[in-house]
Design an enzyme around this catalytic site. Structure first.
Site, PDB file in Angstrom:
ATOM      1  N   GLY A 141       1.087  -1.390  -0.350  1.00 27.44           N
ATOM      2  CA  GLY A 141      -0.150   0.110  -0.038  1.00 27.44           C
ATOM      3  C   GLY A 141       0.676   1.172  -0.497  1.00 27.44           C
ATOM      4  CB  VAL A 180     -22.753  14.513  20.171  1.00 25.94           C
ATOM      5  CG1 VAL A 180     -21.434  14.989  19.273  1.00 25.94           C
ATOM      6  CG2 VAL A 180     -23.699  15.784  19.652  1.00 25.94           C
ATOM      7  NE  ARG A 224     -22.631   9.945  30.738  1.00 27.78           N
ATOM      8  CZ  ARG A 224     -21.314  10.263  30.639  1.00 27.78           C
ATOM      9  NH1 ARG A 224     -21.526  11.393  30.607  1.00 27.78           N
ATOM     10  NH2 ARG A 224     -20.561   9.834  29.488  1.00 27.78           N
ATOM     11  CG  ASP A 259       2.802  -6.223   7.324  1.00 25.72           C
ATOM     12  OD1 ASP A 259       2.618  -5.665   6.802  1.00 25.72           O
ATOM     13  OD2 ASP A 259       2.317  -6.604   8.119  1.00 25.72           O
ATOM     14  N   GLY A 285      -7.519   0.213   8.069  1.00 24.21           N
ATOM     15  CA  GLY A 285      -6.675  -1.040   9.533  1.00 24.21           C
ATOM     16  C   GLY A 285      -7.300  -2.189   8.990  1.00 24.21           C
ATOM     17  NE  ARG A 343      -1.189  -4.481  -0.880  1.00 24.78           N
ATOM     18  CZ  ARG A 343      -2.195  -3.707  -0.590  1.00 24.78           C
ATOM     19  NH1 ARG A 343      -3.188  -3.464  -2.028  1.00 24.78           N
ATOM     20  NH2 ARG A 343      -2.018  -3.149   0.052  1.00 24.78           N
TER      21      ARG A 343
HETATM   22  N1  LIG Z   1       5.012 -13.970   2.243  1.00 27.64           N
HETATM   23  C1  LIG Z   1       5.799 -13.385   1.463  1.00 27.64           C
HETATM   24  N2  LIG Z   1       6.635 -14.238   0.518  1.00 27.64           N
HETATM   25  C2  LIG Z   1       7.339 -13.333  -0.515  1.00 27.64           C
HETATM   26  N3  LIG Z   1       7.051 -12.059  -0.991  1.00 27.64           N
HETATM   27  C3  LIG Z   1       5.678 -11.873   0.236  1.00 27.64           C
HETATM   28  C4  LIG Z   1       5.525 -12.101   1.055  1.00 27.64           C
HETATM   29  N4  LIG Z   1       4.435 -11.522   1.926  1.00 27.64           N
HETATM   30  C5  LIG Z   1       4.058 -10.354   1.092  1.00 27.64           C
HETATM   31  N5  LIG Z   1       5.294 -10.405  -0.304  1.00 27.64           N
HETATM   32  C6  LIG Z   1       5.556  -9.304  -1.563  1.00 27.64           C
HETATM   33  O1  LIG Z   1       5.468  -8.019  -0.178  1.00 27.64           O
HETATM   34  C7  LIG Z   1       4.117  -7.449  -1.354  1.00 27.64           C
HETATM   35  C8  LIG Z   1       3.349  -6.285  -0.547  1.00 27.64           C
HETATM   36  O2  LIG Z   1       3.263  -6.948   0.427  1.00 27.64           O
HETATM   37  P1  LIG Z   1       1.182  -6.521   1.128  1.00 27.64           P
HETATM   38  O3  LIG Z   1       1.193  -7.646   2.331  1.00 27.64           O
HETATM   39  O4  LIG Z   1       0.468  -6.623   0.170  1.00 27.64           O
HETATM   40  O5  LIG Z   1       1.875  -5.391   1.807  1.00 27.64           O
HETATM   41  P2  LIG Z   1       2.593  -4.216   3.098  1.00 27.64           P
HETATM   42  O6  LIG Z   1       4.049  -4.333   2.506  1.00 27.64           O
HETATM   43  O7  LIG Z   1       2.053  -2.655   2.210  1.00 27.64           O
HETATM   44  O8  LIG Z   1       2.197  -4.837   3.968  1.00 27.64           O
HETATM   45  C9  LIG Z   1       3.231  -8.964  -2.154  1.00 27.64           C
HETATM   46  O9  LIG Z   1       2.847  -8.534  -2.975  1.00 27.64           O
HETATM   47  C10 LIG Z   1       4.385 -10.167  -2.077  1.00 27.64           C
HETATM   48  O10 LIG Z   1       4.944  -9.242  -3.634  1.00 27.64           O
HETATM   49  O1  LIG Z   2      -5.767  -0.332  -0.712  1.00 30.02           O
HETATM   50  P1  LIG Z   2      -6.078  -2.015  -0.928  1.00 30.02           P
HETATM   51  O2  LIG Z   2      -5.490  -2.803  -1.187  1.00 30.02           O
HETATM   52  O3  LIG Z   2      -7.919  -1.984  -1.040  1.00 30.02           O
HETATM   53  O4  LIG Z   2      -5.522  -2.257   0.643  1.00 30.02           O
HETATM   54  C1  LIG Z   2      -6.299  -1.733   1.948  1.00 30.02           C
HETATM   55  C2  LIG Z   2      -5.101  -1.685   2.890  1.00 30.02           C
HETATM   56  O5  LIG Z   2      -4.075  -1.484   2.957  1.00 30.02           O
HETATM   57  C3  LIG Z   2      -3.710  -0.519   4.037  1.00 30.02           C
HETATM   58  O6  LIG Z   2      -4.011   1.535   3.522  1.00 30.02           O
HETATM   59  C4  LIG Z   2      -2.280  -0.388   4.017  1.00 30.02           C
HETATM   60  O7  LIG Z   2      -1.856  -1.106   4.666  1.00 30.02           O
HETATM   61  P2  LIG Z   2      -0.961  -1.979   4.160  1.00 30.02           P
HETATM   62  O8  LIG Z   2       0.307  -0.889   4.188  1.00 30.02           O
HETATM   63  O9  LIG Z   2       0.587  -3.100   5.112  1.00 30.02           O
HETATM   64  O10 LIG Z   2      -0.962  -2.420   2.490  1.00 30.02           O
HETATM   65  C5  LIG Z   2      -4.608  -0.793   5.212  1.00 30.02           C
HETATM   66  O11 LIG Z   2      -4.495   0.234   6.186  1.00 30.02           O
HETATM   67  C6  LIG Z   2      -5.809  -1.269   4.578  1.00 30.02           C
HETATM   68  O12 LIG Z   2      -6.505  -2.012   5.051  1.00 30.02           O
HETATM   69 MG   LIG Z   3       0.904  -4.583   5.686  1.00 31.53          MG
END
Ligand SMILES: Nc1ncnc2c1ncn2[C@@H]1O[C@H](COP(=O)(O)OP(=O)(O)O)[C@@H](O)[C@H]1O
Ligand SMILES: O=P(O)(O)OC[C@H]1O[C@](O)(COP(=O)(O)O)[C@@H](O)[C@@H]1O
Ligand SMILES: [Mg+2]
Length: 326
Positions: free
Chosen positions: A14, A219, A215, A106, A174, A75
């Protein structure tokens, strides 16, 4: 200091406001140290499709103030597979790239960790996510801007809630993390905040609403993280309407406006410091860590620890919410 000649930078997952400031810092610090800096488009997907290009100082001109990411993001399902990561390695290796800076959340760090364990390309992670769900740093790039965007919106909702004596259930982003809800809810004086990390049942909320009604507190603002088990704002509103049909209940889902916009000063500074520190780490031979800022000092956390140990939410926050909204 080790001799490194070629590095690459990408943004993944994201988008988060401040990613551009981080890219700028990586590129300009790299060039300062006479490195060749490559940009990778669309995150890991660009590594696989060979969408990699040399960057110059002017490639990052006029971007520090812009939201989104000039390197685009994606992604990438193929990167979950070994074969995908191997293709990525080959495209980096043919340019003699000796270090990869991954700006993402993450998931992106999970990918970087696997990649760095399998292949001889050191990775440095910069935490870029509005969710702040990463250990080893006090703040992540984009969080401050997103909280401020949510606060501005919720303040506006409070005006109309007050004019009509309404209950507003506001959903913030989130999927698995509640920091955005917690911070924006406290900053706007919300009566209740629901986050995935803390159990608040719908019955708890209804009891509070009934007590507020007795009470004559008319709002009510409830901030709920999209990932809460009540089913986000719509799920919660459905249950509240069944139990408290006398309340004038409205729902507002803030959605992706929270991810866009010009980064706050705090995010620009955080991103600039982290981008600088990422290049410094590669030159110093510090590998496979995430750069964080803890107590205003640069901190290194092994990538696997940054994703496994999420930031803890202190239960005292919920006491504060209750006391201040009473
Ligand atoms: N366990 C994993 N093994 C390999 N690549 C991963 C793994 N988890 C995530 N990725 C790579 O990182 C990209 C981004 O992860 P994502 O969870 O969508 O977003 P964010 O980094 O914002 O949390 C995924 O589309 C994939 O390419
Ligand atoms: O834009 P998308 O693909 O719908 O993802 C939504 C998700 O991405 C976020 O905005 C950011 O999450 P990440 O940084 O882990 O991708 C979350 O808060 C939300 O749930
Ligand atoms: Mg994430």
């Amino acid at each position: 200091m080790k001799k490194v000649n070629n590095i690459a930078v990408l943004t993944s997952g994201g988008d988060a406001p401040g990613m551009n400031a981080a890219v700028r810092a990586v590129v300009r610090t790299g060039i300062y140290h006479d490195l060749n800096v490559y940009g990778v488009m669309y995150g890991y997907r660009g590594l696989l499709t060979d969408d990699i290009f040399p960057m110059e100082s002017k490639s990052v001109a006029n971007i520090i103030q812009r939201g989104g990411t000039v390197l685009k993001t994606a992604r990438c399902l193929e990167f979950y597979e070994f074969e995908g990561r191997q293709k990525a390695y080959e495209n980096l290796k043919k340019r003699n790239i000796e270090g990869l800076v991954v700006i993402g959340g993450d998931g992106s760090f999970n990918g970087a960790m696997k990649f760095s364990q399998e292949f001889d390309i050191p990775c440095i992670g910069l935490p870029g996510t509005i969710d702040k769900d990463i250990a080893g740093t006090d703040f992540t790039i984009g969080f401050d801007t997103a909280v401020n965007t949510a606060v501005e919106a919720i303040d506006k909702i409070r005006d109309t809630a007050d004019a009509h004596d309404r209950l507003f259930i506001i959903e913030v982003m989130g999927r698995d993390a509640g920091y955005l809800a917690l911070h924006s809810g406290i900053a706007t004086g919300a009566e209740n905040i629901l986050i995935p990390e803390h159990t608040t049942t719908v019955d708890d909320i209804i009891n509070d609403l009934q007590a507020n009604e007795r009470r004559k507190k008319m709002v009510n603002l409830i901030v709920v993280a999209e990932g809460h088990e009540a089913g986000g704002a719509n799920g919660l509103a459905k249950r509240v309407k069944e139990k408290c049909p006398q309340l004038d209940t409205k729902v507002c889902i803030l959605g992706h406006i929270q991810r866009g916009g010009s980064p706050s000063t705090m995010d620009r500074i955080l991103a600039s410091r982290m981008g600088y520190a990422a290049v410094d780490a590669l030159l110093e031979g510090i590998h496979n860590v995430m750069i964080g800022i803890v107590n205003d000092k640069v901190a290194y956390t092994p990538l696997d620890k940054a994703v496994k140990a999420k930031q803890e939410i202190d239960p005292e926050w919920f006491k504060i919410v209750k006391i201040l909204a009473s």
